[in-house]
Motif scaffolding. Structure first.
Motif, PDB file in Angstrom:
ATOM      1  N   HIS A 282       0.845  -1.191   0.000  1.00  0.00           N
ATOM      2  CA  HIS A 282       0.000   0.000   0.000  1.00  0.00           C
ATOM      3  C   HIS A 282       0.888   1.252   0.000  1.00  0.00           C
ATOM      4  N   LYS A 283       0.533   2.243  -0.786  1.00  0.00           N
ATOM      5  CA  LYS A 283       1.381   3.433  -0.913  1.00  0.00           C
ATOM      6  C   LYS A 283       1.557   4.166   0.417  1.00  0.00           C
ATOM      7  N   ASP A 284       0.590   4.028   1.328  1.00  0.00           N
ATOM      8  CA  ASP A 284       0.688   4.674   2.637  1.00  0.00           C
ATOM      9  C   ASP A 284       1.128   3.722   3.738  1.00  0.00           C
ATOM     10  N   SER A 285       1.611   2.547   3.368  1.00  0.00           N
ATOM     11  CA  SER A 285       1.997   1.563   4.375  1.00  0.00           C
ATOM     12  C   SER A 285       3.116   2.088   5.261  1.00  0.00           C
ATOM     13  N   LEU A 300      -1.200   2.065   8.433  1.00  0.00           N
ATOM     14  CA  LEU A 300      -0.973   3.049   7.381  1.00  0.00           C
ATOM     15  C   LEU A 300      -0.591   4.364   8.039  1.00  0.00           C
ATOM     16  N   TRP A 301       0.204   5.162   7.344  1.00  0.00           N
ATOM     17  CA  TRP A 301       0.662   6.432   7.891  1.00  0.00           C
ATOM     18  C   TRP A 301       0.400   7.528   6.876  1.00  0.00           C
ATOM     19  N   ASP A 302      -0.327   8.560   7.285  1.00  0.00           N
ATOM     20  CA  ASP A 302      -0.676   9.655   6.376  1.00  0.00           C
ATOM     21  C   ASP A 302       0.171  10.895   6.590  1.00  0.00           C
ATOM     22  N   GLY A 303       1.260  10.738   7.341  1.00  0.00           N
ATOM     23  CA  GLY A 303       2.112  11.871   7.635  1.00  0.00           C
ATOM     24  C   GLY A 303       1.840  12.472   9.002  1.00  0.00           C
TER      25      GLY A 303
END
Length: 542
Positions: A282-285, A300-303
């Motif tokens: 996943h791109k946000d993994s 997941l990490w969104d910043g």
């Protein structure tokens, strides 16, 4: 012992090019190579001891695990050697399957041990073999079965009847006595009656009874076979190990943004070099898992914050760090951070990998650097195909090679069957078909000119006559096959034993059938095989 090289090329292009060093862009994806960089890797390790876990704490955790699973004197001796500041490690691992799963589990353990021995002989300093069983993985369906050969011959799938509980790590999934007994009864019914069977099944049942999970069962079997060689075992889901890893998990959280950029940089290098990514994520993994209510969920990490896909959990960075401080056992690596954790725990000279693993490690070079580490030597796992005496006799009898069975089976078998056709069925029926077809067409032309009303009936009858000829042709070939049924069973035996399910033997068949026929130390000849790291596949005569 007879060992020959078999030309099975490594199918993954990136792994093959790493092994053969065939492209000048490999330096953008890998750090060292076993052909030339041993000294460079050792020099870096000697300078980097400050980045590693507290070795006394690690050895205590590993010692506790050995006492439970792998209480061999040589395993504890290996742990003592690990205290030496000059000690190095050769490490590798696998998710633990039913009765170890396919043969490649054995070959990976052998590779780790033999490569550690080779490195110690070459470098003149302690090199400890370490095998981790990936008990933190939750893909139960990947490991809850195994394959055995039956007498028919055929490949039989034996599967544990107990289902998984969601995304529970395999080490946390308790298997009942009934589940074990059902599977082992099926195994026992398939294995041939030999002088080794009774003791083998007794040992396997004893191990199953002492094991709470599939991971533990696998680890106990590996320990029984290889503990005497000083192989140190660990379960990646061991709560005691989590406490040792706690500081590294904190670093992965602190450096999440830097790590994300590093992964992207490495993946871009792989793609620009013309290869495909092996580990798609996943791109946000965040490349971390969290155990929530017994299930392993990807974070997941969104910043700003960490959450799972379903929104069951959500943490700020500070909250996640606080959770880590209180409950390190709830954290888990994925395929892109486990190598970093491995590097944190041990002075890794080399890691033993399969071809697919070598390919996805290409996505990790910059991640190692982001954590102030360096990727170790990647040592391709040694690879074998077992040729028992009966198989060798059949290969000789039918004048075929192992390569023929793997890659030209249908062609070679049909050619052999055609050679048994002394009355030349295909030739005779083709002659009959062509002659009847030609004469029928000539007759139909006359009928159409004189009696046009019969045209459609004539065409239908023409087709039926040719159809009956083909029918008799097929029946004659079936009769020929039955006449040579024993020979065809021999061909099937070769195929199912050497290239089962159209895959390499080592990726399908379970080691227990070889233990049943040749004794539980059947693999000893392989332990004496020369150590190689060039990916070549070898045939071993048993």
């Amino acid at each position: 012992m007879n060992i020959q090289t078999m030309p099975i090329p490594v199918q993954n292009a990136l792994s093959r090019h790493y092994i053969e060093q065939k492209t000048d862009v490999l330096h953008t994806m890998y750090e060292f190579h076993p052909d030339q960089d041993w000294a460079k890797r050792v020099e870096w390790l000697d300078q980097a001891s400050c980045i590693r876990a507290d070795q006394a704490q690690l050895i205590t955790a590993l010692s506790d695990y050995q006492h439970n699973i792998n209480a061999h004197e040589q395993a504890f001796a290996s742990l003592e050697r690990l205290r030496d500041p000059k000690a190095l490690v050769v490490v590798g691992g696998q998710q633990g399957g039913l009765l170890m799963g396919p043969l490649l589990m054995i070959y990976k353990a052998i590779s780790i041990i033999r490569m550690a021995q080779e490195a110690e002989r070459t470098l003149g300093r302690p090199v400890v073999p370490v095998f981790w069983v990936a008990g933190e993985d939750h893909d139960y369906d990947e490991v809850n079965h195994t394959y055995l050969l039956t007498s028919e011959p055929a490949v039989k799938r034996i599967r544990l009847s107990q289902s998984s509980e969601g995304r529970t790590p395999v080490s946390y999934l308790h298997l009942t006595d009934e589940t074990w007994e059902e599977a082992l009864n099926e195994v026992e019914s398939i294995l041939p009656q030999t002088e080794f069977k009774e003791e083998l099944m007794s040992d396997i049942r004893h191990i199953a009874a002492a094991s709470d999970s599939l991971t533990e069962q696998c680890a106990r079997i590996v320990a029984k076979l290889f503990g005497e060689y000083g192989l140190v075992l660990l379960d990646s889901a061991d709560p005691a190990l989590r406490k040792v890893e706690q500081a590294m998990f904190a670093e992965l959280i602190h450096k999440q943004e830097k790590l994300k950029g590093a992964v992207e940089k490495s993946e871009e290098a792989v793609l620009q070099a013309g290869y495909e990514l092996q580990a798609v994520h996943h791109k946000d993994s965040a490349n971390l898992f969290y155990i929530h209510k017994g299930e392993r969920v990807l974070l997941l990490w969104d910043g700003v914050s960490y959450r799972d896909r379903e929104g069951q959990v959500q943490f700020t960075s500070d909250e996640l760090l606080a959770e880590l401080e209180q409950h390190p056992e709830r954290f888990s690596n994925n395929v892109l951070t486990r190598p970093l954790m491995q590097e944190y725990l041990f002075p890794v000279l080399a890691t033993v990998l399969g071809a697919g693993e070598i390919a996805y490690w290409a996505q990790l070079k910059e991640s190692f650097r982001a954590m102030d580490m360096r990727m170790p030597l990647l040592w391709p796992r040694m690879s074998f195909t077992l040729i028992e005496g009966t198989l060798q006799k059949l290969l000789t009898k039918y004048v075929v090679t192992v390569e023929d069975i793997c890659f030209s089976y249908e062609e070679k078998r049909e050619a052999w069957l055609a050679d048994q056709d002394h009355i030349h069925l295909d030739e005779r029926f083709k002659t009959l078909h062509d002659r009847v077809d030609a004469e029928y067409k000539e007759l139909l032309q006359v009928l159409n000119e004189s009696l046009p009303a019969l045209g459609k009936l004539g065409d239908t009858n023409h087709a039926k006559v040719l159809e009956q000829i083909e029918f008799l042709h097929h029946r004659a070939k079936d009769a020929l096959s039955k006449q040579h049924e024993t020979g065809l069973r021999h061909w099937e035996r070769l195929k199912t034993s050497i290239w089962p399910l159209d895959r390499p033997q080592e990726r399908v068949l379970n080691p227990i059938q070889y233990a049943c026929r040749h004794g539980q130390q059947w693999f000893l000849p392989i332990m004496e095989a020369p150590v190689v790291w060039n990916g070549e596949h070898r045939l071993v005569s048993l």
